[in-house]
Design an enzyme around this catalytic site. Structure first.
Site, PDB file in Angstrom:
ATOM      1  N   ASN A  10      25.467   7.354  51.938  1.00  0.00           N
ATOM      2  CA  ASN A  10      24.087   7.675  51.567  1.00  0.00           C
ATOM      3  C   ASN A  10      24.131   8.888  50.646  1.00  0.00           C
ATOM      4  O   ASN A  10      24.317  10.011  51.107  1.00  0.00           O
ATOM      5  CB  ASN A  10      23.269   7.977  52.836  1.00  0.00           C
ATOM      6  CG  ASN A  10      21.868   8.453  52.505  1.00  0.00           C
ATOM      7  OD1 ASN A  10      21.409   8.339  51.364  1.00  0.00           O
ATOM      8  ND2 ASN A  10      21.169   8.985  53.497  1.00  0.00           N
ATOM      9  N   TRP A  11      23.965   8.633  49.363  1.00  0.00           N
ATOM     10  CA  TRP A  11      24.079   9.726  48.388  1.00  0.00           C
ATOM     11  C   TRP A  11      22.814  10.574  48.298  1.00  0.00           C
ATOM     12  O   TRP A  11      22.806  11.590  47.592  1.00  0.00           O
ATOM     13  CB  TRP A  11      24.419   9.159  46.997  1.00  0.00           C
ATOM     14  CG  TRP A  11      25.802   8.597  46.890  1.00  0.00           C
ATOM     15  CD1 TRP A  11      26.800   8.659  47.837  1.00  0.00           C
ATOM     16  CD2 TRP A  11      26.361   7.890  45.776  1.00  0.00           C
ATOM     17  NE1 TRP A  11      27.933   8.033  47.369  1.00  0.00           N
ATOM     18  CE2 TRP A  11      27.695   7.543  46.106  1.00  0.00           C
ATOM     19  CE3 TRP A  11      25.872   7.499  44.525  1.00  0.00           C
ATOM     20  CZ2 TRP A  11      28.532   6.841  45.234  1.00  0.00           C
ATOM     21  CZ3 TRP A  11      26.692   6.797  43.659  1.00  0.00           C
ATOM     22  CH2 TRP A  11      28.014   6.483  44.013  1.00  0.00           C
ATOM     23  N   GLU A 100      15.059  11.826  57.337  1.00  0.00           N
ATOM     24  CA  GLU A 100      14.464  12.664  56.290  1.00  0.00           C
ATOM     25  C   GLU A 100      13.153  12.055  55.808  1.00  0.00           C
ATOM     26  O   GLU A 100      12.216  12.758  55.451  1.00  0.00           O
ATOM     27  CB  GLU A 100      15.468  12.843  55.137  1.00  0.00           C
ATOM     28  CG  GLU A 100      16.579  13.809  55.532  1.00  0.00           C
ATOM     29  CD  GLU A 100      17.880  13.636  54.781  1.00  0.00           C
ATOM     30  OE1 GLU A 100      17.918  12.900  53.780  1.00  0.00           O
ATOM     31  OE2 GLU A 100      18.886  14.238  55.226  1.00  0.00           O
ATOM     32  N   GLU A 170      21.514   8.345  64.407  1.00  0.00           N
ATOM     33  CA  GLU A 170      21.650   9.574  63.625  1.00  0.00           C
ATOM     34  C   GLU A 170      20.863  10.706  64.287  1.00  0.00           C
ATOM     35  O   GLU A 170      19.677  10.882  63.990  1.00  0.00           O
ATOM     36  CB  GLU A 170      21.121   9.341  62.209  1.00  0.00           C
ATOM     37  CG  GLU A 170      21.904   8.318  61.420  1.00  0.00           C
ATOM     38  CD  GLU A 170      21.949   8.707  59.953  1.00  0.00           C
ATOM     39  OE1 GLU A 170      23.061   8.837  59.439  1.00  0.00           O
ATOM     40  OE2 GLU A 170      20.884   8.919  59.350  1.00  0.00           O
ATOM     41  N   GLY A 176      23.616  16.750  58.168  1.00  0.00           N
ATOM     42  CA  GLY A 176      23.750  17.797  57.161  1.00  0.00           C
ATOM     43  C   GLY A 176      23.953  19.184  57.735  1.00  0.00           C
ATOM     44  O   GLY A 176      23.843  20.183  57.031  1.00  0.00           O
ATOM     45  N   SER A 215      27.064  14.432  60.092  1.00  0.00           N
ATOM     46  CA  SER A 215      28.214  15.314  59.848  1.00  0.00           C
ATOM     47  C   SER A 215      29.559  14.657  60.152  1.00  0.00           C
ATOM     48  O   SER A 215      30.466  15.296  60.687  1.00  0.00           O
ATOM     49  CB  SER A 215      28.062  16.628  60.647  1.00  0.00           C
ATOM     50  OG  SER A 215      26.910  17.328  60.205  1.00  0.00           O
ATOM     51  N   GLY A 236      26.555  10.989  54.834  1.00  0.00           N
ATOM     52  CA  GLY A 236      25.794  11.682  53.796  1.00  0.00           C
ATOM     53  C   GLY A 236      26.705  12.549  52.947  1.00  0.00           C
ATOM     54  O   GLY A 236      27.363  12.083  52.010  1.00  0.00           O
ATOM     55  N   GLY A 237      26.780  13.827  53.298  1.00  0.00           N
ATOM     56  CA  GLY A 237      27.525  14.799  52.485  1.00  0.00           C
ATOM     57  C   GLY A 237      28.930  14.361  52.108  1.00  0.00           C
ATOM     58  O   GLY A 237      29.339  14.485  50.943  1.00  0.00           O
TER      59      GLY A 237
HETATM   60  C1  PEP Z   1      22.734  11.017  56.576  1.00  0.00           C
HETATM   61  O1  PEP Z   1      22.031  11.543  55.737  1.00  0.00           O
HETATM   62  O2  PEP Z   1      22.473   9.873  56.950  1.00  0.00           O
HETATM   63  C2  PEP Z   1      23.860  11.780  57.109  1.00  0.00           C
HETATM   64  C3  PEP Z   1      24.494  11.305  58.141  1.00  0.00           C
HETATM   65  O3  PEP Z   1      24.172  12.946  56.475  1.00  0.00           O
HETATM   66  P1  PEP Z   1      25.461  13.881  56.759  1.00  0.00           P
HETATM   67  O4  PEP Z   1      26.654  12.992  56.844  1.00  0.00           O
HETATM   68  O5  PEP Z   1      25.513  14.803  55.599  1.00  0.00           O
HETATM   69  O6  PEP Z   1      25.202  14.582  58.049  1.00  0.00           O
END
Ligand code: PEP
Length: 255
Positions: A10-11, A100, A170, A176, A215, A236-237
């Site tokens: 997920n960018w 989000e 999640e 994040g 994360s 995500g990141g």
């Molecule tokens: C996400 O946005 O779905 C996510 C899991 O972000 P991150 O990996 O950065 O925690």
């Protein structure tokens, strides 16, 4: 039932056209090198087509959108992107209900359920995100929140729809923040989600892939993916760095 692991990138609102092309090619090369793991890349919607083309050229990874309109068809809905449009751009997956969007775009359970239904109506595989906030976890409400979020979709579309869907647990406090759920916390939540589905249909529940997101990094992916009910990750990141993301895909392939 053995479930093929799935790792989705997920960018969010990151990358430029040029970066998206490069990252997609590097991720596709990594995906092509690993057997028996499904990889999905969800870029910003303006880059769906070039990223889809890059993935196809490198023969690795599927394309997904980060969101989809709850409205089916066309019309005066400024800014919305329909499921059919995502399909038309080559997408096969759509994230729905990301925390989000729930938190900052006012998407409630009913709206997320309609988005799930609209995505499937267009032939997309929804990746339904659910998860509790830190306050809810500390208040002992995790199970109730997950049951409510999943229940709203079950009520809207029925259990059969989950035969072609993915669920992503999640926890909001892990997204994040650099603070992942422990493997035990993830397993407990995933088992609850699967049990909720199994109450309607054990066979479908057994086949649904439940991803963990929050994360995930190259160095904690393996222990998370080793859990019985964790079938991959929504990243995500770490999906913005091909080396990190590809290492996560590789970790999924080892389970
Ligand atoms: C996400 O946005 O779905 C996510 C899991 O972000 P991150 O990996 O950065 O925690």
């Amino acid at each position: 039932m053995p479930r093929t692991p799935l790792v989705a990138a997920n960018w969010k609102m990151h990358t430029t056209h040029e970066e998206a092309d490069r990252l997609a090619r590097e991720i596709a090369a990594g995906a092509a090198a690993v057997q028996d793991v499904d990889v999905v890349v969800c870029p910003p919607s303006c880059y769906l087509m070039p990223v889809g083309a890059a993935l196809a050229e490198q023969k690795g990874g599927a394309l997904g959108s980060q969101d989809v309109s709850e409205i089916v068809g066309t019309g005066a809905h400024t800014g919305d992107i329909s499921g059919a449009m995502v399909r038309d751009c080559g997408g096969t997956y759509a994230i729905v209900g990301h925390s989000e969007r729930r938190a900052t775009r006012g998407e409630d359970d009913a709206c997320v359920a309609r988005k799930f239904e609209a995505a499937q109506a267009a032939g997309l595989i929804p990746i339904l995100c659910v998860g509790e906030t830190l306050e809810e976890r500390d208040g002992g409400e995790t199970d109730a929140v997950l049951a409510r979020q999943l229940g709203a979709v079950l009520e809207q579309v029925g259990i059969a729809a989950f035969a072609t869907a993915v669920v992503a647990y999640e926890p909001v406090w892990a997204i994040g923040t650099g603070r992942s759920a422990s493997p035990e916390q993830a397993q407990a939540a995933h088992a609850r989600l699967r049990a909720t589905l199994a109450a309607s249909d054990a066979k479908i529940a057994d086949s649904v892939r439940i991803l963990y997101g929050g994360s995930v990094k190259a160095d904690n992916a393996a222990e998370l993916f080793a859990q019985d009910d964790v079938d991959g990750g929504l990243i995500g990141g770490a999906s913005l760095k091909a080396e990190q993301f590809n290492a996560i895909v590789k970790a999924a392939g080892n389970h």
